[in-house]
Design a protein around this motif. Structure first.
Motif, PDB file in Angstrom:
ATOM      1  N   MET A 295       3.502  21.558  23.013  1.00 55.96           N
ATOM      2  CA  MET A 295       4.365  22.424  23.797  1.00 55.96           C
ATOM      3  C   MET A 295       4.699  21.747  25.106  1.00 55.96           C
ATOM      4  O   MET A 295       3.868  21.067  25.688  1.00 55.96           O
ATOM      5  N   THR A 296       5.925  21.962  25.584  1.00 57.39           N
ATOM      6  CA  THR A 296       6.344  21.404  26.852  1.00 57.39           C
ATOM      7  C   THR A 296       6.912  22.489  27.753  1.00 57.39           C
ATOM      8  O   THR A 296       7.388  23.517  27.284  1.00 57.39           O
ATOM      9  N   VAL A 297       6.842  22.231  29.052  1.00 57.29           N
ATOM     10  CA  VAL A 297       7.407  23.160  30.019  1.00 57.29           C
ATOM     11  C   VAL A 297       8.909  22.983  30.038  1.00 57.29           C
ATOM     12  O   VAL A 297       9.424  21.867  29.983  1.00 57.29           O
ATOM     13  N   ASN A 298       9.646  24.080  30.117  1.00 54.81           N
ATOM     14  CA  ASN A 298      11.101  23.984  30.196  1.00 54.81           C
ATOM     15  C   ASN A 298      11.530  23.281  31.467  1.00 54.81           C
ATOM     16  O   ASN A 298      11.067  23.599  32.552  1.00 54.81           O
ATOM     17  N   ARG A 299      12.447  22.337  31.344  1.00 52.87           N
ATOM     18  CA  ARG A 299      13.087  21.756  32.508  1.00 52.87           C
ATOM     19  C   ARG A 299      14.141  22.737  33.033  1.00 52.87           C
ATOM     20  O   ARG A 299      14.667  23.555  32.290  1.00 52.87           O
ATOM     21  N   GLU A 300      14.447  22.632  34.317  1.00 49.16           N
ATOM     22  CA  GLU A 300      15.512  23.464  34.856  1.00 49.16           C
ATOM     23  C   GLU A 300      16.833  23.096  34.180  1.00 49.16           C
ATOM     24  O   GLU A 300      17.164  21.922  34.013  1.00 49.16           O
ATOM     25  N   GLN A 301      17.588  24.089  33.759  1.00 42.27           N
ATOM     26  CA  GLN A 301      18.851  23.850  33.088  1.00 42.27           C
ATOM     27  C   GLN A 301      19.774  25.034  33.348  1.00 42.27           C
ATOM     28  O   GLN A 301      19.362  26.047  33.910  1.00 42.27           O
ATOM     29  N   ALA A 302      21.037  24.852  33.008  1.00 42.14           N
ATOM     30  CA  ALA A 302      21.987  25.939  33.223  1.00 42.14           C
ATOM     31  C   ALA A 302      21.511  27.172  32.460  1.00 42.14           C
ATOM     32  O   ALA A 302      21.025  27.065  31.330  1.00 42.14           O
ATOM     33  N   PRO A 303      21.624  28.355  33.067  1.00 41.75           N
ATOM     34  CA  PRO A 303      21.143  29.562  32.386  1.00 41.75           C
ATOM     35  C   PRO A 303      21.931  29.826  31.109  1.00 41.75           C
ATOM     36  O   PRO A 303      23.128  29.560  31.033  1.00 41.75           O
ATOM     37  N   LEU A 304      21.228  30.332  30.129  1.00 45.10           N
ATOM     38  CA  LEU A 304      21.835  30.680  28.852  1.00 45.10           C
ATOM     39  C   LEU A 304      22.294  32.131  28.902  1.00 45.10           C
ATOM     40  O   LEU A 304      21.531  33.024  29.272  1.00 45.10           O
ATOM     41  N   LYS A 305      23.537  32.371  28.557  1.00 47.85           N
ATOM     42  CA  LYS A 305      24.038  33.743  28.451  1.00 47.85           C
ATOM     43  C   LYS A 305      23.541  34.328  27.130  1.00 47.85           C
ATOM     44  O   LYS A 305      23.785  33.770  26.060  1.00 47.85           O
ATOM     45  N   VAL A 306      22.832  35.434  27.214  1.00 42.90           N
ATOM     46  CA  VAL A 306      22.261  36.076  26.035  1.00 42.90           C
ATOM     47  C   VAL A 306      22.861  37.468  25.883  1.00 42.90           C
ATOM     48  O   VAL A 306      22.781  38.296  26.799  1.00 42.90           O
ATOM     49  N   VAL A 307      23.464  37.714  24.729  1.00 41.21           N
ATOM     50  CA  VAL A 307      24.050  39.017  24.421  1.00 41.21           C
ATOM     51  C   VAL A 307      23.248  39.651  23.290  1.00 41.21           C
ATOM     52  O   VAL A 307      23.066  39.044  22.231  1.00 41.21           O
ATOM     53  N   LEU A 308      22.753  40.847  23.533  1.00 42.08           N
ATOM     54  CA  LEU A 308      22.090  41.631  22.494  1.00 42.08           C
ATOM     55  C   LEU A 308      23.070  42.709  22.052  1.00 42.08           C
ATOM     56  O   LEU A 308      23.499  43.538  22.861  1.00 42.08           O
ATOM     57  N   THR A 309      23.445  42.684  20.789  1.00 41.69           N
ATOM     58  CA  THR A 309      24.456  43.628  20.314  1.00 41.69           C
ATOM     59  C   THR A 309      24.078  44.153  18.934  1.00 41.69           C
ATOM     60  O   THR A 309      23.620  43.398  18.069  1.00 41.69           O
ATOM     61  N   ASP A 310      24.267  45.440  18.729  1.00 43.91           N
ATOM     62  CA  ASP A 310      23.935  46.037  17.437  1.00 43.91           C
ATOM     63  C   ASP A 310      24.732  47.324  17.291  1.00 43.91           C
ATOM     64  O   ASP A 310      25.071  47.979  18.286  1.00 43.91           O
ATOM     65  N   ILE A 311      25.011  47.696  16.056  1.00 40.26           N
ATOM     66  CA  ILE A 311      25.730  48.941  15.801  1.00 40.26           C
ATOM     67  C   ILE A 311      24.783  50.140  15.788  1.00 40.26           C
ATOM     68  O   ILE A 311      25.237  51.280  15.777  1.00 40.26           O
ATOM     69  N   ASN A 312      23.471  49.878  15.818  1.00 40.36           N
ATOM     70  CA  ASN A 312      22.462  50.937  15.785  1.00 40.36           C
ATOM     71  C   ASN A 312      22.167  51.405  17.214  1.00 40.36           C
ATOM     72  O   ASN A 312      21.629  50.653  18.027  1.00 40.36           O
ATOM     73  N   THR A 313      22.519  52.642  17.508  1.00 43.82           N
ATOM     74  CA  THR A 313      22.333  53.187  18.855  1.00 43.82           C
ATOM     75  C   THR A 313      20.874  53.168  19.282  1.00 43.82           C
ATOM     76  O   THR A 313      20.553  52.894  20.450  1.00 43.82           O
ATOM     77  N   HIS A 314      19.956  53.439  18.356  1.00 42.59           N
ATOM     78  CA  HIS A 314      18.530  53.459  18.704  1.00 42.59           C
ATOM     79  C   HIS A 314      18.043  52.078  19.132  1.00 42.59           C
ATOM     80  O   HIS A 314      17.237  51.961  20.067  1.00 42.59           O
ATOM     81  N   VAL A 315      18.521  51.034  18.473  1.00 46.29           N
ATOM     82  CA  VAL A 315      18.149  49.669  18.852  1.00 46.29           C
ATOM     83  C   VAL A 315      18.686  49.348  20.245  1.00 46.29           C
ATOM     84  O   VAL A 315      17.980  48.786  21.088  1.00 46.29           O
ATOM     85  N   VAL A 316      19.926  49.704  20.500  1.00 41.67           N
ATOM     86  CA  VAL A 316      20.537  49.435  21.806  1.00 41.67           C
ATOM     87  C   VAL A 316      19.763  50.135  22.920  1.00 41.67           C
ATOM     88  O   VAL A 316      19.465  49.545  23.969  1.00 41.67           O
ATOM     89  N   GLU A 317      19.407  51.401  22.696  1.00 42.71           N
ATOM     90  CA  GLU A 317      18.640  52.139  23.706  1.00 42.71           C
ATOM     91  C   GLU A 317      17.264  51.520  23.906  1.00 42.71           C
ATOM     92  O   GLU A 317      16.760  51.440  25.037  1.00 42.71           O
ATOM     93  N   ALA A 318      16.638  51.072  22.824  1.00 40.51           N
ATOM     94  CA  ALA A 318      15.317  50.441  22.935  1.00 40.51           C
ATOM     95  C   ALA A 318      15.400  49.124  23.694  1.00 40.51           C
ATOM     96  O   ALA A 318      14.518  48.788  24.493  1.00 40.51           O
ATOM     97  N   TRP A 319      16.445  48.348  23.459  1.00 46.00           N
ATOM     98  CA  TRP A 319      16.652  47.118  24.235  1.00 46.00           C
ATOM     99  C   TRP A 319      16.775  47.426  25.719  1.00 46.00           C
ATOM    100  O   TRP A 319      16.208  46.724  26.555  1.00 46.00           O
ATOM    101  N   ARG A 320      17.536  48.448  26.047  1.00 41.10           N
ATOM    102  CA  ARG A 320      17.756  48.774  27.457  1.00 41.10           C
ATOM    103  C   ARG A 320      16.448  49.120  28.152  1.00 41.10           C
ATOM    104  O   ARG A 320      16.263  48.826  29.338  1.00 41.10           O
ATOM    105  N   ALA A 321      15.522  49.728  27.420  1.00 39.23           N
ATOM    106  CA  ALA A 321      14.205  50.011  27.985  1.00 39.23           C
ATOM    107  C   ALA A 321      13.361  48.739  28.074  1.00 39.23           C
ATOM    108  O   ALA A 321      12.757  48.457  29.107  1.00 39.23           O
ATOM    109  N   ALA A 322      13.332  47.960  26.997  1.00 32.36           N
ATOM    110  CA  ALA A 322      12.469  46.774  26.958  1.00 32.36           C
ATOM    111  C   ALA A 322      12.918  45.681  27.917  1.00 32.36           C
ATOM    112  O   ALA A 322      12.102  44.977  28.511  1.00 32.36           O
TER     113      ALA A 322
END
Length: 225
Positions: free
Chosen positions: A1-28
């Motif tokens: 295992m290696t430590v991450n080097r500093e790099q440009a931030p990654l844009k992460v999109v969490l998307t789902d058609i399931n409302t319960h999953v979306v609400e759970a993501w917003r909490a987590a």
């Protein structure tokens, strides 16, 4: 295992058609910066890479996999299965991933990571979601190491929440664990990643559903923080 080097931030999109999953993501992910969460189809996301939960053989015959194959064409399954054959002797273990060119301009890459060994397997009592999510981000590390800056944005769905029958809150918390591991560390190989996650999350089934677990490195590793 290696430590991450500093790099440009990654844009992460969490998307789902399931409302319960979306609400759970917003909490987590409520206290996690840089995450976009929305209700909708991954097919609508304009990003460099999509992450598709798959099975160990890369048969894209159900769930998000099937939708992605319809959108990108049958050739995408051939590329995924070829990568699995070449790198994993034909069977992709849970906790590993392949990243292949999509053949399209959006997305340019498809990351396939198994949440289950066979199609429609119930994985609600496993750590497979955390393993799959962490493996997907590890694949981004590997792709960007080979071609710096090739993946700057990625979209993911609720892993295992549909065909794998993982409860929405459990899915969200396990994905949070996998994402935070990506933020701090990269691994030499997928075996190292799997052993790190399993060693620390193995007793999670006895914890409350709402519990989030940040995975720490083995003693030999150091944090980027």
């Amino acid at each position: 295992m290696t430590v991450n080097r500093e790099q440009a931030p990654l844009k992460v999109v969490l998307t789902d058609i399931n409302t319960h999953v979306v609400e759970a993501w917003r909490a987590a992910f409520a206290d996690t910066p840089g995450i976009e969460i929305r209700k909708g189809s991954i097919l609508d996301e304009q990003v460099d890479a999509w992450v598709s939960p798959t099975n160990s053989r890369g048969r894209m015959d159900g769930g998000v996999d099937a939708a992605v194959k319809r959108y990108l064409g049958a050739g995408i399954q051939l590329r995924v299965q070829r990568a699995i054959r070449d790198r994993f002797a034909g069977s992709l273990p849970v906790g590993s991933a392949v990243c292949v060119p999509s053949g399209a301009t959006n997305p340019r890459f498809l990351i396939s990571t198994p949440t289950m060994e066979t199609s429609s397997q119930n994985v609600s009592e496993t750590l497979n979601v955390a393993l799959a999510c962490a493996a997907a981000f590890q694949a981004i590390h590997r792709q960007n190491a080979q071609a710096p800056g090739s993946i700057t944005s990625v979209a993911l769905v609720g892993m295992g929440a549909r065909t794998g029958r993982v409860p929405a809150r459990v899915c969200a918390n396990l994905m949070w664990s996998g994402y935070t591991l990506f933020q701090d560390y990269s691994f030499e190989d997928y075996d190292d990643l799997r052993s790190t996650i399993v060693a620390q999350l193995d007793d999670l089934e006895n914890a409350p559903e709402e519990k989030r677990v940040r995975i720490a490195p083995p003693a030999r590793g150091t944090s980027r923080r």
